[in-house]
Design a protein around this motif. Sequence first.
Motif, PDB file in Angstrom:
ATOM      1  N   ASN A  92      -1.720  10.244   2.242  1.00  0.00           N
ATOM      2  CA  ASN A  92      -2.917  10.648   2.746  1.00  0.00           C
ATOM      3  C   ASN A  92      -3.525  11.546   2.987  1.00  0.00           C
ATOM      4  O   ASN A  92      -4.325  12.412   2.775  1.00  0.00           O
ATOM      5  N   ARG A  93      -2.706  12.302   4.602  1.00  0.00           N
ATOM      6  CA  ARG A  93      -2.949  13.679   4.671  1.00  0.00           C
ATOM      7  C   ARG A  93      -2.899  14.639   3.746  1.00  0.00           C
ATOM      8  O   ARG A  93      -3.824  15.191   4.480  1.00  0.00           O
ATOM      9  N   ARG A  94      -2.454  14.201   2.868  1.00  0.00           N
ATOM     10  CA  ARG A  94      -1.921  15.748   2.138  1.00  0.00           C
ATOM     11  C   ARG A  94      -3.385  15.472   0.893  1.00  0.00           C
ATOM     12  O   ARG A  94      -3.578  16.480   0.911  1.00  0.00           O
ATOM     13  N   PRO A 137     -10.771  14.992  10.694  1.00  0.00           N
ATOM     14  CA  PRO A 137      -8.951  15.546  10.615  1.00  0.00           C
ATOM     15  C   PRO A 137      -8.419  15.715  11.905  1.00  0.00           C
ATOM     16  O   PRO A 137      -9.035  16.425  12.511  1.00  0.00           O
ATOM     17  N   SER A 138      -7.007  15.273  12.275  1.00  0.00           N
ATOM     18  CA  SER A 138      -6.458  15.543  13.499  1.00  0.00           C
ATOM     19  C   SER A 138      -6.244  17.117  13.608  1.00  0.00           C
ATOM     20  O   SER A 138      -6.396  17.552  12.365  1.00  0.00           O
ATOM     21  N   LYS A 159      -6.522  14.941   2.060  1.00  0.00           N
ATOM     22  CA  LYS A 159      -7.482  15.222   2.729  1.00  0.00           C
ATOM     23  C   LYS A 159      -7.084  16.432   2.650  1.00  0.00           C
ATOM     24  O   LYS A 159      -8.352  17.037   2.522  1.00  0.00           O
ATOM     25  N   ALA A 160      -6.085  16.906   3.268  1.00  0.00           N
ATOM     26  CA  ALA A 160      -6.545  17.983   3.656  1.00  0.00           C
ATOM     27  C   ALA A 160      -6.329  19.118   2.497  1.00  0.00           C
ATOM     28  O   ALA A 160      -7.162  20.254   2.163  1.00  0.00           O
ATOM     29  N   ILE A 169       1.371   7.278   4.927  1.00  0.00           N
ATOM     30  CA  ILE A 169       0.157   8.685   6.389  1.00  0.00           C
ATOM     31  C   ILE A 169       0.203  10.164   5.497  1.00  0.00           C
ATOM     32  O   ILE A 169      -0.436  10.536   5.331  1.00  0.00           O
ATOM     33  N   THR A 170       1.793  10.369   5.227  1.00  0.00           N
ATOM     34  CA  THR A 170       1.457  11.939   4.823  1.00  0.00           C
ATOM     35  C   THR A 170       0.729  11.540   3.475  1.00  0.00           C
ATOM     36  O   THR A 170       0.887  13.278   3.066  1.00  0.00           O
ATOM     37  N   THR A 205      -2.602  18.568  13.189  1.00  0.00           N
ATOM     38  CA  THR A 205      -2.013  18.135  12.523  1.00  0.00           C
ATOM     39  C   THR A 205      -2.464  18.682  10.925  1.00  0.00           C
ATOM     40  O   THR A 205      -1.847  19.411   9.902  1.00  0.00           O
ATOM     41  N   THR A 206      -3.991  17.593  10.492  1.00  0.00           N
ATOM     42  CA  THR A 206      -4.130  18.006   8.930  1.00  0.00           C
ATOM     43  C   THR A 206      -5.076  19.434   9.387  1.00  0.00           C
ATOM     44  O   THR A 206      -4.701  19.594   8.410  1.00  0.00           O
TER      45      THR A 206
END
Length: 89
Positions: free
Chosen positions: A33-35, A73-74, A37-38, A30-31, A76-77
Amino acid sequence: MAVAAVTTEQYHKPLRKKPLPAGRPREWYITHNRRLKAMRLTIALLDTGVYYPSTATNHKIRTIAERIGIHPPSDTTCRMVRALIRYGR
């Protein structure tokens, strides 16, 4: 006066995607993929002239995501995108 030729060829070949390593905890994926995307969103924002975190609102980040074909994005993102713009990491 010499004029530079314009080309539409890519400078670099796109990198091949590699499968993610197996056996890691779900939170790691999860982390990760979030990075990714960011980073994609940060690059898109910088390309459109957004250079300061204060001008990168959640609405603007989500609009850019829609424009480049990424799911919204959320919060957080969005915070991660602003941190990348601020610190360049």
